[in-house]
Scaffold this motif. Structure first.
Motif, PDB file in Angstrom:
ATOM      1  N   SER A  75       0.815  -1.219   0.000  1.00 21.70           N
ATOM      2  CA  SER A  75       0.000   0.000   0.000  1.00 21.70           C
ATOM      3  C   SER A  75       0.848   1.268   0.000  1.00 21.70           C
ATOM      4  O   SER A  75       0.331   2.356  -0.237  1.00 21.70           O
ATOM      5  CB  SER A  75      -0.926   0.010   1.218  1.00 21.70           C
ATOM      6  N   GLY A  76       2.131   1.147   0.303  1.00 22.24           N
ATOM      7  CA  GLY A  76       2.999   2.325   0.341  1.00 22.24           C
ATOM      8  C   GLY A  76       2.836   3.115   1.622  1.00 22.24           C
ATOM      9  O   GLY A  76       3.237   4.279   1.699  1.00 22.24           O
ATOM     10  N   SER A  77       2.255   2.497   2.653  1.00 17.30           N
ATOM     11  CA  SER A  77       2.038   3.211   3.911  1.00 17.30           C
ATOM     12  C   SER A  77       3.251   3.155   4.837  1.00 17.30           C
ATOM     13  O   SER A  77       3.195   3.678   5.941  1.00 17.30           O
ATOM     14  CB  SER A  77       0.795   2.670   4.621  1.00 17.30           C
ATOM     15  N   LEU A  78       4.321   2.527   4.401  1.00 19.37           N
ATOM     16  CA  LEU A  78       5.553   2.523   5.187  1.00 19.37           C
ATOM     17  C   LEU A  78       6.150   3.931   5.210  1.00 19.37           C
ATOM     18  O   LEU A  78       6.104   4.645   4.215  1.00 19.37           O
ATOM     19  CB  LEU A  78       6.593   1.589   4.570  1.00 19.37           C
ATOM     20  N   THR A  79       6.724   4.283   6.315  1.00 19.31           N
ATOM     21  CA  THR A  79       7.443   5.545   6.405  1.00 19.31           C
ATOM     22  C   THR A  79       8.878   5.226   6.788  1.00 19.31           C
ATOM     23  O   THR A  79       9.145   4.851   7.929  1.00 19.31           O
ATOM     24  CB  THR A  79       6.816   6.460   7.479  1.00 19.31           C
ATOM     25  N   PRO A  80       9.814   5.341   5.829  1.00 17.72           N
ATOM     26  CA  PRO A  80      11.207   5.043   6.156  1.00 17.72           C
ATOM     27  C   PRO A  80      11.736   6.004   7.225  1.00 17.72           C
ATOM     28  O   PRO A  80      11.486   7.208   7.169  1.00 17.72           O
ATOM     29  CB  PRO A  80      11.945   5.248   4.834  1.00 17.72           C
ATOM     30  N   GLU A  81      12.411   5.450   8.204  1.00 20.15           N
ATOM     31  CA  GLU A  81      12.973   6.276   9.273  1.00 20.15           C
ATOM     32  C   GLU A  81      14.295   6.895   8.847  1.00 20.15           C
ATOM     33  O   GLU A  81      14.764   7.837   9.472  1.00 20.15           O
ATOM     34  CB  GLU A  81      13.164   5.419  10.523  1.00 20.15           C
ATOM     35  N   MET A  82      14.860   6.351   7.789  1.00 18.20           N
ATOM     36  CA  MET A  82      16.135   6.859   7.295  1.00 18.20           C
ATOM     37  C   MET A  82      16.217   6.556   5.810  1.00 18.20           C
ATOM     38  O   MET A  82      15.692   5.544   5.356  1.00 18.20           O
ATOM     39  CB  MET A  82      17.279   6.174   8.035  1.00 18.20           C
ATOM     40  N   SER A  83      16.852   7.432   5.047  1.00 18.60           N
ATOM     41  CA  SER A  83      17.024   7.155   3.618  1.00 18.60           C
ATOM     42  C   SER A  83      18.409   7.615   3.186  1.00 18.60           C
ATOM     43  O   SER A  83      19.017   8.492   3.805  1.00 18.60           O
ATOM     44  CB  SER A  83      15.947   7.852   2.794  1.00 18.60           C
ATOM     45  N   ILE A  84      18.880   6.991   2.119  1.00 21.33           N
ATOM     46  CA  ILE A  84      20.180   7.338   1.555  1.00 21.33           C
ATOM     47  C   ILE A  84      20.061   7.246   0.037  1.00 21.33           C
ATOM     48  O   ILE A  84      19.428   6.333  -0.483  1.00 21.33           O
ATOM     49  CB  ILE A  84      21.302   6.408   2.088  1.00 21.33           C
ATOM     50  N   ASP A  85      20.652   8.203  -0.648  1.00 19.14           N
ATOM     51  CA  ASP A  85      20.618   8.250  -2.110  1.00 19.14           C
ATOM     52  C   ASP A  85      22.008   7.894  -2.628  1.00 19.14           C
ATOM     53  O   ASP A  85      22.970   8.628  -2.401  1.00 19.14           O
ATOM     54  CB  ASP A  85      20.209   9.653  -2.569  1.00 19.14           C
ATOM     55  N   LEU A  86      22.119   6.762  -3.317  1.00 20.34           N
ATOM     56  CA  LEU A  86      23.419   6.293  -3.813  1.00 20.34           C
ATOM     57  C   LEU A  86      23.653   6.582  -5.280  1.00 20.34           C
ATOM     58  O   LEU A  86      24.787   6.523  -5.742  1.00 20.34           O
ATOM     59  CB  LEU A  86      23.552   4.774  -3.584  1.00 20.34           C
ATOM     60  N   HIS A  87      22.589   6.872  -6.043  1.00 20.21           N
ATOM     61  CA  HIS A  87      22.819   7.029  -7.479  1.00 20.21           C
ATOM     62  C   HIS A  87      23.603   8.302  -7.747  1.00 20.21           C
ATOM     63  O   HIS A  87      23.503   9.285  -7.036  1.00 20.21           O
ATOM     64  CB  HIS A  87      21.531   6.916  -8.296  1.00 20.21           C
ATOM     65  N   GLY A  88      24.492   8.205  -8.749  1.00 20.70           N
ATOM     66  CA  GLY A  88      25.391   9.302  -9.074  1.00 20.70           C
ATOM     67  C   GLY A  88      26.758   9.158  -8.423  1.00 20.70           C
ATOM     68  O   GLY A  88      27.665   9.941  -8.691  1.00 20.70           O
ATOM     69  N   HIS A  89      26.929   8.163  -7.556  1.00 18.83           N
ATOM     70  CA  HIS A  89      28.220   7.927  -6.897  1.00 18.83           C
ATOM     71  C   HIS A  89      28.976   6.811  -7.615  1.00 18.83           C
ATOM     72  O   HIS A  89      28.379   5.983  -8.296  1.00 18.83           O
ATOM     73  CB  HIS A  89      28.013   7.526  -5.431  1.00 18.83           C
ATOM     74  N   SER A  90      30.281   6.782  -7.419  1.00 12.97           N
ATOM     75  CA  SER A  90      31.069   5.663  -7.954  1.00 12.97           C
ATOM     76  C   SER A  90      30.718   4.419  -7.132  1.00 12.97           C
ATOM     77  O   SER A  90      30.150   4.524  -6.036  1.00 12.97           O
ATOM     78  CB  SER A  90      32.568   5.954  -7.846  1.00 12.97           C
ATOM     79  N   LEU A  91      31.064   3.247  -7.637  1.00 14.97           N
ATOM     80  CA  LEU A  91      30.762   2.007  -6.914  1.00 14.97           C
ATOM     81  C   LEU A  91      31.416   1.989  -5.539  1.00 14.97           C
ATOM     82  O   LEU A  91      30.780   1.635  -4.544  1.00 14.97           O
ATOM     83  CB  LEU A  91      31.204   0.791  -7.724  1.00 14.97           C
ATOM     84  N   ALA A  92      32.668   2.390  -5.460  1.00 15.19           N
ATOM     85  CA  ALA A  92      33.382   2.370  -4.176  1.00 15.19           C
ATOM     86  C   ALA A  92      32.748   3.350  -3.191  1.00 15.19           C
ATOM     87  O   ALA A  92      32.549   3.027  -2.015  1.00 15.19           O
ATOM     88  CB  ALA A  92      34.854   2.699  -4.387  1.00 15.19           C
ATOM     89  N   ALA A  93      32.428   4.548  -3.662  1.00 13.46           N
ATOM     90  CA  ALA A  93      31.827   5.550  -2.781  1.00 13.46           C
ATOM     91  C   ALA A  93      30.438   5.108  -2.331  1.00 13.46           C
ATOM     92  O   ALA A  93      30.071   5.278  -1.164  1.00 13.46           O
ATOM     93  CB  ALA A  93      31.754   6.895  -3.494  1.00 13.46           C
ATOM     94  N   ALA A  94      29.655   4.525  -3.247  1.00 20.46           N
ATOM     95  CA  ALA A  94      28.313   4.066  -2.903  1.00 20.46           C
ATOM     96  C   ALA A  94      28.372   2.934  -1.882  1.00 20.46           C
ATOM     97  O   ALA A  94      27.590   2.909  -0.927  1.00 20.46           O
ATOM     98  CB  ALA A  94      27.576   3.606  -4.160  1.00 20.46           C
ATOM     99  N   HIS A  95      29.299   2.016  -2.055  1.00 21.41           N
ATOM    100  CA  HIS A  95      29.458   0.900  -1.110  1.00 21.41           C
ATOM    101  C   HIS A  95      29.822   1.427   0.275  1.00 21.41           C
ATOM    102  O   HIS A  95      29.252   1.003   1.293  1.00 21.41           O
ATOM    103  CB  HIS A  95      30.521  -0.062  -1.632  1.00 21.41           C
ATOM    104  N   ASN A  96      30.745   2.354   0.329  1.00 19.19           N
ATOM    105  CA  ASN A  96      31.165   2.941   1.589  1.00 19.19           C
ATOM    106  C   ASN A  96      30.005   3.675   2.264  1.00 19.19           C
ATOM    107  O   ASN A  96      29.763   3.519   3.462  1.00 19.19           O
ATOM    108  CB  ASN A  96      32.345   3.883   1.358  1.00 19.19           C
ATOM    109  N   ARG A  97      29.266   4.470   1.497  1.00 22.30           N
ATOM    110  CA  ARG A  97      28.123   5.223   2.046  1.00 22.30           C
ATOM    111  C   ARG A  97      27.043   4.272   2.556  1.00 22.30           C
ATOM    112  O   ARG A  97      26.407   4.536   3.575  1.00 22.30           O
ATOM    113  CB  ARG A  97      27.549   6.163   0.998  1.00 22.30           C
ATOM    114  N   LEU A  98      26.811   3.175   1.846  1.00 18.80           N
ATOM    115  CA  LEU A  98      25.807   2.199   2.273  1.00 18.80           C
ATOM    116  C   LEU A  98      26.179   1.608   3.629  1.00 18.80           C
ATOM    117  O   LEU A  98      25.342   1.524   4.532  1.00 18.80           O
ATOM    118  CB  LEU A  98      25.659   1.090   1.232  1.00 18.80           C
TER     119      LEU A  98
END
Length: 176
Positions: A75-98
């Motif tokens: 239903s989409g009624s979930l409310t994420p308590e935290m979010s992170i945007d990885l697109h636009g990063h290099s693979l290494a940077a995205a992995h580290n940020r995750l």
């Protein structure tokens, strides 16, 4: 087809190879190969081999959750308590940020984390799309091999309200 026995050199090489292999999915380990007994002189009795102790099973993400979670995801009624945007990063940077974001979410006792990876490629054969969707392709492996893999209860595609195919929900386990 008749099978031949391995020579001593081939057995040693095979044993060295199997010890160097790292499983893709650590939670789904194959049983250790059983050593073939070598002929020993019948001078005395050999002590019996001790059975191998089974490894502690690692908690892996569930394919399905209970019905209330499933209903909230659909239903989409979930409310994420935290979010992170990885697109636009290099693979290494995205992995580290995750990994950093997962550590932070667990420290804050968050249950639902939204990870934006970017939409998957629309066509695989087009020119210039070789790197498009690289983070999306790697994130499953990153989560399986993460030091926090046992704290992830489920990984689900996000509702269109939160990014649809371009994002995933990480449902995190409660502290033990």
């Amino acid at each position: 087809m008749v099978r031949r026995r391995l020579t001593i050199d081939e057995e040693a090489l095979w044993d060295a190879l199997t010890r160097s292999v790292r499983p893709l999915r650590p939670g789904q380990r194959r049983p250790a190969p059983v050593a073939t007994p070598t002929p020993t002189p019948k001078i005395g009795l050999t002590p019996p081999l001790r059975p191998a102790t089974p490894a502690k099973p690692v908690a892996t993400p569930a394919a399905t959750l209970d019905s209330s979670w499933e209903r909230r995801i659909r239903s989409g009624s979930l409310t994420p308590e935290m979010s992170i945007d990885l697109h636009g990063h290099s693979l290494a940077a995205a992995h580290n940020r995750l990994n950093q974001a997962l550590a932070q979410a667990l420290a804050q006792d968050a249950r639902i984390m939204l990870v934006v990876t970017g939409k998957p490629p629309k066509n695989a054969g087009g020119a210039g799309t070789a790197r498009r969707g690289a983070i999306r392709g790697e994130i499953g492996h990153w989560l399986e091999t993460s030091p926090y893999a046992d704290r992830i209860a489920s990984v689900r595609i996000a509702h269109p309200r939160h990014g649809g195919d371009g994002a995933i929900y990480l449902i995190l386990r409660r502290k033990k």
